[in-house]
Each structure stands twice: as structure tokens, then as C-alpha cells.
Design a protein around this motif. Structure first.
Motif, PDB file in Angstrom:
ATOM      1  N   TRP A 279       0.917  -1.277   0.069  1.00 42.88           N
ATOM      2  CA  TRP A 279      -0.195   0.036   0.047  1.00 42.88           C
ATOM      3  C   TRP A 279       0.908   1.355   0.066  1.00 42.88           C
ATOM      4  CZ3 TRP A 279      -5.286   0.092   2.416  1.00 42.88           C
ATOM      5  CH2 TRP A 279      -5.986  -1.016   2.315  1.00 42.88           C
ATOM      6  N   ASP A 280       2.060   1.096   0.382  1.00 44.08           N
ATOM      7  CA  ASP A 280       2.998   2.202   0.493  1.00 44.08           C
ATOM      8  C   ASP A 280       3.704   2.609  -0.859  1.00 44.08           C
ATOM      9  OD1 ASP A 280       2.494   2.378   3.207  1.00 44.08           O
ATOM     10  OD2 ASP A 280       4.130   1.101   3.637  1.00 44.08           O
ATOM     11  N   ASP A 281       3.939   4.018  -1.382  1.00 40.06           N
ATOM     12  CA  ASP A 281       4.455   4.141  -2.618  1.00 40.06           C
ATOM     13  C   ASP A 281       5.905   4.050  -2.084  1.00 40.06           C
ATOM     14  OD1 ASP A 281       2.151   4.616  -3.860  1.00 40.06           O
ATOM     15  OD2 ASP A 281       2.227   6.678  -3.402  1.00 40.06           O
ATOM     16  N   GLU A 282       6.679   3.541  -3.392  1.00 41.20           N
ATOM     17  CA  GLU A 282       8.172   3.909  -3.092  1.00 41.20           C
ATOM     18  C   GLU A 282       8.430   5.163  -3.230  1.00 41.20           C
ATOM     19  OE1 GLU A 282       9.948   0.891  -2.578  1.00 41.20           O
ATOM     20  OE2 GLU A 282       8.064  -0.491  -3.017  1.00 41.20           O
ATOM     21  N   ASP A 283       9.960   5.459  -2.904  1.00 43.13           N
ATOM     22  CA  ASP A 283      10.370   6.872  -2.893  1.00 43.13           C
ATOM     23  C   ASP A 283      10.487   7.189  -4.534  1.00 43.13           C
ATOM     24  OD1 ASP A 283      10.447   7.039  -0.140  1.00 43.13           O
ATOM     25  OD2 ASP A 283      12.672   6.167   0.015  1.00 43.13           O
ATOM     26  N   TRP A 284      10.752   6.557  -5.090  1.00 43.88           N
ATOM     27  CA  TRP A 284      11.107   6.896  -6.696  1.00 43.88           C
ATOM     28  C   TRP A 284       9.800   7.317  -7.362  1.00 43.88           C
ATOM     29  CZ3 TRP A 284       8.705   3.876 -10.411  1.00 43.88           C
ATOM     30  CH2 TRP A 284       8.639   2.484 -10.187  1.00 43.88           C
ATOM     31  N   GLU A 285       8.857   6.699  -6.862  1.00 48.11           N
ATOM     32  CA  GLU A 285       7.403   7.112  -7.348  1.00 48.11           C
ATOM     33  C   GLU A 285       7.076   8.232  -7.701  1.00 48.11           C
ATOM     34  OE1 GLU A 285       4.471   3.284  -7.698  1.00 48.11           O
ATOM     35  OE2 GLU A 285       5.278   3.662  -5.617  1.00 48.11           O
ATOM     36  N   SER A 286       7.320   9.320  -6.737  1.00 48.35           N
ATOM     37  CA  SER A 286       7.070  10.408  -6.686  1.00 48.35           C
ATOM     38  C   SER A 286       8.154  11.447  -7.101  1.00 48.35           C
ATOM     39  CB  SER A 286       6.742  11.008  -5.321  1.00 48.35           C
ATOM     40  OG  SER A 286       7.542  10.871  -4.181  1.00 48.35           O
ATOM     41  N   ALA A 287       9.127  11.122  -7.431  1.00 53.90           N
ATOM     42  CA  ALA A 287      10.326  11.689  -7.969  1.00 53.90           C
ATOM     43  C   ALA A 287       9.890  12.198  -9.357  1.00 53.90           C
ATOM     44  CB  ALA A 287      11.730  10.685  -8.269  1.00 53.90           C
ATOM     45  N   ARG A 288      10.792  13.210  -9.748  1.00 53.34           N
ATOM     46  CA  ARG A 288      10.748  13.764 -11.190  1.00 53.34           C
ATOM     47  C   ARG A 288      11.083  13.010 -12.322  1.00 53.34           C
ATOM     48  NH1 ARG A 288      14.333  15.840 -14.861  1.00 53.34           N
ATOM     49  NH2 ARG A 288      16.223  15.094 -13.770  1.00 53.34           N
ATOM     50  N   ALA A 289      10.233  12.830 -13.337  1.00 55.09           N
ATOM     51  CA  ALA A 289      10.246  12.049 -14.381  1.00 55.09           C
ATOM     52  C   ALA A 289      11.608  12.785 -15.483  1.00 55.09           C
ATOM     53  CB  ALA A 289       9.029  11.887 -15.311  1.00 55.09           C
ATOM     54  N   LEU A 290      12.381  11.877 -16.006  1.00 57.78           N
ATOM     55  CA  LEU A 290      13.325  12.548 -17.053  1.00 57.78           C
ATOM     56  C   LEU A 290      12.565  12.982 -18.175  1.00 57.78           C
ATOM     57  CD1 LEU A 290      15.917   9.501 -16.757  1.00 57.78           C
ATOM     58  CD2 LEU A 290      16.243  11.989 -15.797  1.00 57.78           C
ATOM     59  N   GLY A 291      13.073  13.895 -18.707  1.00 60.46           N
ATOM     60  CA  GLY A 291      12.457  14.760 -19.811  1.00 60.46           C
ATOM     61  C   GLY A 291      12.013  15.914 -19.353  1.00 60.46           C
ATOM     62  N   GLU A 292      11.694  16.724 -20.461  1.00 59.31           N
ATOM     63  CA  GLU A 292      10.970  17.874 -19.955  1.00 59.31           C
ATOM     64  C   GLU A 292       9.456  18.095 -19.838  1.00 59.31           C
ATOM     65  OE1 GLU A 292      10.320  17.286 -24.070  1.00 59.31           O
ATOM     66  OE2 GLU A 292      12.234  17.150 -22.994  1.00 59.31           O
ATOM     67  N   LEU A 293       8.575  16.759 -19.734  1.00 59.37           N
ATOM     68  CA  LEU A 293       7.498  16.588 -19.459  1.00 59.37           C
ATOM     69  C   LEU A 293       7.248  16.497 -17.899  1.00 59.37           C
ATOM     70  CD1 LEU A 293       6.682  13.905 -22.139  1.00 59.37           C
ATOM     71  CD2 LEU A 293       6.357  16.311 -22.351  1.00 59.37           C
TER      72      LEU A 293
ATOM     73  N   VAL B 265       5.430  11.006 -16.152  1.00 60.39           N
ATOM     74  CA  VAL B 265       5.755   9.901 -17.026  1.00 60.39           C
ATOM     75  C   VAL B 265       4.626  10.082 -18.069  1.00 60.39           C
ATOM     76  CG1 VAL B 265       5.739   7.317 -17.296  1.00 60.39           C
ATOM     77  CG2 VAL B 265       6.874   8.331 -15.278  1.00 60.39           C
ATOM     78  N   PRO B 266       5.013  10.044 -19.336  1.00 57.42           N
ATOM     79  CA  PRO B 266       4.135   9.964 -20.347  1.00 57.42           C
ATOM     80  C   PRO B 266       2.886   9.009 -20.245  1.00 57.42           C
ATOM     81  CG  PRO B 266       6.221  10.333 -21.153  1.00 57.42           C
ATOM     82  CD  PRO B 266       6.347   9.791 -19.818  1.00 57.42           C
ATOM     83  N   ARG B 267       1.541   9.074 -21.103  1.00 55.71           N
ATOM     84  CA  ARG B 267       0.837   8.320 -20.914  1.00 55.71           C
ATOM     85  C   ARG B 267       1.355   6.844 -21.609  1.00 55.71           C
ATOM     86  NH1 ARG B 267      -4.578  10.389 -23.148  1.00 55.71           N
ATOM     87  NH2 ARG B 267      -3.500   9.986 -25.028  1.00 55.71           N
ATOM     88  N   ARG B 268       0.702   5.739 -21.051  1.00 58.66           N
ATOM     89  CA  ARG B 268       1.079   4.498 -21.613  1.00 58.66           C
ATOM     90  C   ARG B 268       2.446   4.120 -21.625  1.00 58.66           C
ATOM     91  NH1 ARG B 268      -2.865   6.751 -25.288  1.00 58.66           N
ATOM     92  NH2 ARG B 268      -1.067   7.048 -27.083  1.00 58.66           N
ATOM     93  N   ARG B 269       3.210   4.584 -20.551  1.00 56.83           N
ATOM     94  CA  ARG B 269       4.549   4.334 -20.364  1.00 56.83           C
ATOM     95  C   ARG B 269       4.807   4.120 -18.946  1.00 56.83           C
ATOM     96  NH1 ARG B 269       3.737   6.614 -25.036  1.00 56.83           N
ATOM     97  NH2 ARG B 269       5.572   6.977 -26.537  1.00 56.83           N
ATOM     98  N   GLY B 270       5.630   2.795 -18.725  1.00 58.41           N
ATOM     99  CA  GLY B 270       5.875   2.631 -17.263  1.00 58.41           C
ATOM    100  C   GLY B 270       7.079   3.113 -16.869  1.00 58.41           C
ATOM    101  N   GLY B 271       6.953   3.587 -15.622  1.00 61.02           N
ATOM    102  CA  GLY B 271       8.327   4.223 -15.099  1.00 61.02           C
ATOM    103  C   GLY B 271       9.152   3.464 -14.315  1.00 61.02           C
ATOM    104  N   ILE B 272      10.300   3.659 -14.341  1.00 60.56           N
ATOM    105  CA  ILE B 272      11.494   2.969 -13.573  1.00 60.56           C
ATOM    106  C   ILE B 272      12.230   3.774 -12.710  1.00 60.56           C
ATOM    107  CG2 ILE B 272      13.594   1.655 -14.164  1.00 60.56           C
ATOM    108  CD1 ILE B 272      12.527   1.254 -17.137  1.00 60.56           C
TER     109      ILE B 272
END
Length: 191
Positions: free
Chosen positions: A103-117, A120-127
Motif C-alpha cells: 500500500w506504500d508508494d516507493e520513494d522513486w514513484e514521486s520523483a521527477r520524471a526524466l525529460g521535459e514533461l 511519466v507520459p501516458r501508456r509508459r511505465g516508470g522505472i
């Protein structure tokens, strides 16, 4: 979608958008034109040519934007996400995937996404990536398991540690032999 080991030094690539999609609208207009000619009904030359050009023009803009802002490329030395380039030497670790049962979010899930968007763009998964300075960022791709594997392999190769997990140093149940690590499950019972 992804290209591995094609001799150009590219380990993983996603174009973001494909040029072939520009032909879909004009192709449909061509089919309609053919049907109008075959059925001997009134042929709407101007309307079909105008619609084909208009649709193709809008799609060209979308393809250019997609190739610029949501393309991904991984080489032996860099990771490019959209318009942002990150050297692999700046990445400390590829973090493990999110635990779907947690139920807990990982620290990286609220981190800044790479790129200038903005995310995380739609239909893409975060790493999740931990950088050398200790901060977290999110890399992303449509084929995120493929990017994760290629990125982990590239980092291992760069550090000369092939076969050793690059996620060392992240929190997992290795430190706790019984696997409970003092946490409670979702229903409040000790794990």
C-alpha cells in the motif's frame, strides 16, 4: 519497438511516434474516393483531398512532437529520455519494481520524471533510478521491462560487475532473515 545490439551502439530505442501513421488518414480518404468512383456516385474530389491534407498535417505535428518528447534511447554511455540526456555514470542503481501488493508508494514513484514533461507520459511505465548524488528520478518507456533489463545490463557492463545485481543497497528482505522486517500487512497483522 526496441532494438538491441544492432551494431550502432544503441542498446534500447523507442521512437515515440512512427512516420507511417501519417499515411492512415490519407489512406482512408483514398479508400473513400475509390468507393465513390466504383459505385458511380458523386465523387467529392475537393473534400477528400482537403481532408487528407488536413489530417496528414495534424498527424505530422504529432509525430514530430512524439519523436522529440517521448522517444527513448539507451547507449553504452547515455540514457536519453525525450530531450533530456543522462550519462550512465550519473546513475547509481536501477531500483526494483513497485510491489503491487504494497500500500506504500516507493520513494522513486514521486520523483521527477526524466525529460521535459511534467510526469511519466501516458501508456509508459516508470522505472526508479537512484542517482550518484542520492536523489531519485524516473526513467520511462512503453517497454519498461525491456528498458529496465537493458539499463541494468549496461550499468553492470560499465562497472565491470556483470552478473551482480545493480539494485544492491536498496531495501529488501535480505536484511531480515524471517522476511517480516517489522512491517504489518494491509489488514494489520504482522507479516
Amino acid at each position: 519497438m526496441s532494438y538491441v545490439g544492432d551494431g550502432s551502439g544503441i542498446l534500447f530505442a523507442e521512437p515515440g511516434a512512427r512516420w507511417r501513421s501519417v499515411s492512415y488518414g490519407p489512406g482512408l480518404c483514398l479508400i473513400i474516393l475509390f468507393l465513390e468512383v466504383v459505385t458511380a456516385s458523386a465523387v467529392h474530389w475537393f473534400a477528400l483531398i482537403f481532408c487528407a491534407a488536413l489530417i496528414a498535417g495534424f498527424v505530422v505535428l504529432q509525430v514530430i512532437a512524439g519523436r522529440r518528447h517521448v522517444s527513448v534511447e539507451l547507449t553504452d554511455s547515455i540514457l536519453r529520455e525525450g530531450a533530456e540526456t543522462l550519462p550512465l555514470s550519473g546513475i547509481a542503481a536501477v531500483l526494483p519494481e513497485r510491489d503491487e501488493n504494497s500500500w506504500d508508494d516507493e520513494d522513486w514513484e514521486s520523483a521527477r520524471a526524466l525529460g521535459e514533461l511534467s510526469g511519466v507520459p501516458r501508456r509508459r511505465g516508470g522505472i526508479g533510478l537512484r542517482l550518484v548524488d542520492g536523489s531519485f528520478v524516473q526513467a520511462w518507456a512503453k517497454d519498461h521491462p525491456g528498458l529496465r533489463a537493458a539499463l541494468t545490463e549496461a550499468l553492470d557492463r560499465q562497472r565491470g560487475t556483470a552478473g551482480i545485481d545493480s539494485t544492491v543497497g536498496t531495501t529488501d528482505s535480505v536484511d531480515d532473515p524471517d522476511g517480516t522486517d517489522g512491517r504489518h500487512s494491509e489488514n494489520g497483522v504482522e507479516r
